[in-house]
Scaffold this active site. Structure first.
Site, PDB file in Angstrom:
ATOM      1  N   THR A 122       0.876  -1.177   0.000  1.00 36.43           N
ATOM      2  CA  THR A 122       0.000   0.000   0.000  1.00 36.43           C
ATOM      3  C   THR A 122       0.907   1.217   0.000  1.00 36.43           C
ATOM      4  O   THR A 122       1.658   1.448   0.940  1.00 36.43           O
ATOM      5  CB  THR A 122      -0.927   0.007   1.226  1.00 36.43           C
ATOM      6  OG1 THR A 122      -1.793  -1.114   1.130  1.00 36.43           O
ATOM      7  CG2 THR A 122      -1.759   1.282   1.266  1.00 36.43           C
TER       8      THR A 122
ATOM      9  N   LYS B 129      -7.401   1.486  -2.804  1.00 35.65           N
ATOM     10  CA  LYS B 129      -6.989   1.089  -1.453  1.00 35.65           C
ATOM     11  C   LYS B 129      -7.132   2.258  -0.481  1.00 35.65           C
ATOM     12  O   LYS B 129      -7.556   2.084   0.663  1.00 35.65           O
ATOM     13  CB  LYS B 129      -5.545   0.573  -1.469  1.00 35.65           C
ATOM     14  CG  LYS B 129      -4.995   0.140  -0.108  1.00 35.65           C
ATOM     15  CD  LYS B 129      -5.672  -1.103   0.450  1.00 35.65           C
ATOM     16  CE  LYS B 129      -5.311  -1.383   1.917  1.00 35.65           C
ATOM     17  NZ  LYS B 129      -4.018  -2.014   2.126  1.00 35.65           N
TER      18      LYS B 129
ATOM     19  N   LYS C 212       0.458   5.478   8.132  1.00 38.65           N
ATOM     20  CA  LYS C 212       1.094   5.727   6.834  1.00 38.65           C
ATOM     21  C   LYS C 212       0.048   5.834   5.721  1.00 38.65           C
ATOM     22  O   LYS C 212       0.058   6.764   4.915  1.00 38.65           O
ATOM     23  CB  LYS C 212       2.067   4.581   6.497  1.00 38.65           C
ATOM     24  CG  LYS C 212       2.617   4.646   5.097  1.00 38.65           C
ATOM     25  CD  LYS C 212       2.819   3.319   4.346  1.00 38.65           C
ATOM     26  CE  LYS C 212       1.927   2.175   4.618  1.00 38.65           C
ATOM     27  NZ  LYS C 212       2.023   1.045   3.678  1.00 38.65           N
TER      28      LYS C 212
END
Lengths: 292, 292
Positions: free
Chosen positions: A95, A170, A238
């Site tokens: 990701t 995502k 993150k």
């Protein structure tokens, strides 16, 4: 089809084992070699750098931690692009940032190499059981070509469009989860302070309009004080940072996601709980901790 | 058992019809008489005030709008408490303040009347199909006594504890929904700006860790631009205000819920969209509206 796999963490290792079971030859590299022992024991071949993995593989899959790791693995002095060859396919399943995905795609194109971004959701359990959701960006023809690989590691595989689109899908997923995690945390904090039976609350809420995956799966863990990852809070932070960087570039104001980022920042950097699971967010609420 | 029912709005009317179907005699009152015509046609008897309803009933159920309406219906000059008689049971099913629920309970006790707070979730569809979730506070013996009534209007009926506990459980539920609604809105705003196929995004997210009731049920409605209530945004804003007032009294800081309240305030009072459904929240995000 010879597969190279860079990144043998919890997710990567589980995916490599599934690829080996499906009789793919897999060459692996990981920054910390010890963490690759399990997949080597399961039949993977070790290589000494991302470049070396690339030189020996038809398809290179990367599954590392942060965008800066992705950058190093692709563009570094021993990176994949040092040894790519035309006709190869590179798939970043980390990701990571949509913009970086586009940069890798462009660099690949220059060298006759096809590139996909294909981040996953479903966590360690999904990786082990090959039930991951895979969100794919890049050329549709490359996506078609990679179906035999994706179908070995995941269950629901969707093509979202040009390079970076997998990462954006995502990000959308993580923005949704930011809502369920903050909502669940504050719901539990409130219910505890109001002296309600928390098991009853979870059961009742999960039976109606508040029903959600996070509550059903993480709620009971939180009641047991079990904050083992699962999915690291530091990685979720993150993800939210990436999502908000992209939102900023798109001139979007996403206040709820922004707040979720600040709360996870407090958990990860303020309270030093980055290696706990995302459901540990509840511990940044004073009343939750004090009464425990 | 003669039932009095005060409040013949969307929810109340559907519940009254189910009570009539179960052969309860029901006397009704509503501030606007026209809105009671449908239940009168279905067999309910009209009374001219809450007090008159109380004088004719063994059980009085109230299902009105805001805490100030609850206050008026119980304590007003033609309110229920003007004509209560010992042995009666009063059940407030409005989503209202836990503190007000306790006040009604105490007033009832003085007069030999049992009181429950029993707010519901499940919306108009749940009310029609008698599948509501009912969250009950008050004496457990009163809760047991009312089971035959609750089971006619709801499916999942849970006793949460002393007076106000049903309201607190409902508040917990609304705090959870604040998370799913803000998360869904920002997810859709992000995905749209990133040029993703929104139907694919909803399908993919709803298949993994972001899965939730709001997304599955409201997501497709939002894509069609259908913001008909459903559940009024103005009522949800009221609920969040109550939850945050209680949180404040308990000295809790719930920043995500506080933000959700500010966003719904912007929708209801800023944009004048209080009579739309809660999923209309997405319309306070500029980029969503502009591109439509």
């Amino acid at each position: 089809m010879k597969i190279g796999f860079i990144g043998t963490g919890v997710m990567g290792s589980a995916m490599i084992k599934n690829l080996l079971k499906a009789d793919f030859a897999v060459t692996v590299y990981n920054r910390t070699k010890e963490h690759a022992q399990a997949v080597i024991a399961a039949g993977a071949t070790w290589a000494n750098s991302p470049a070396e993995v690339a030189s020996q593989s038809d398809v290179v899959i990367t599954m590392v931690g942060f965008p800066k790791d992705v950058k190093g693995v692709y563009f570094g002095s021993k990176g994949i692009f040092k040894r790519v060859h035309a006709g190869q396919v590179l798939v970043d399943m980390t990701t990571s940032s949509p913009k970086l995905a586009q940069q890798i795609f462009v660099e690949g194109k220059k060298r006759g190499v096809e590139v996909l971004d294909a981040p996953v959701s479903g966590g360690d359990v999904g990786a082990q059981n090959a039930t991951l959701t895979v969100m794919v960006g890049g050329l549709e023809s490359t996506y078609q070509k990679m179906q035999p690989v994706f179908s070995v590691v995941g269950q629901s595989i969707t093509y979202f469009g040009a390079a970076g689109s997998g990462q954006n899908a995502k990000m959308a997923n993580q923005i949704m989860i930011a809502g369920t995690m903050t909502g669940m945390s504050e719901m539990l904090v409130y219910a505890k302070a109001a002296n309600l039976d928390l098991e009853q609350v979870i059961k009742t809420v999960d039976n109606g309009g508040g029903q959600n995956w996070s509550l059903a799966n993480y709620g009971p863990r939180v009641l047991k004080g079990d904050y083992r990852p699962g999915f690291y809070a530091k990685h979720f932070l993150k993800d939210l940072k990436i999502a908000l960087d992209v939102a900023d570039e798109m001139e979007l104001n996403l206040p709820a996601t922004e707040l979720a980022k600040r709360l996870y920042d407090r958990m990860v950097n303020g309270a030093g709980l980055g290696n706990e699971s995302t459901d540990g967010l509840v511990n940044i609420y004073h009343s939750w901790r004090e009464d425990d």
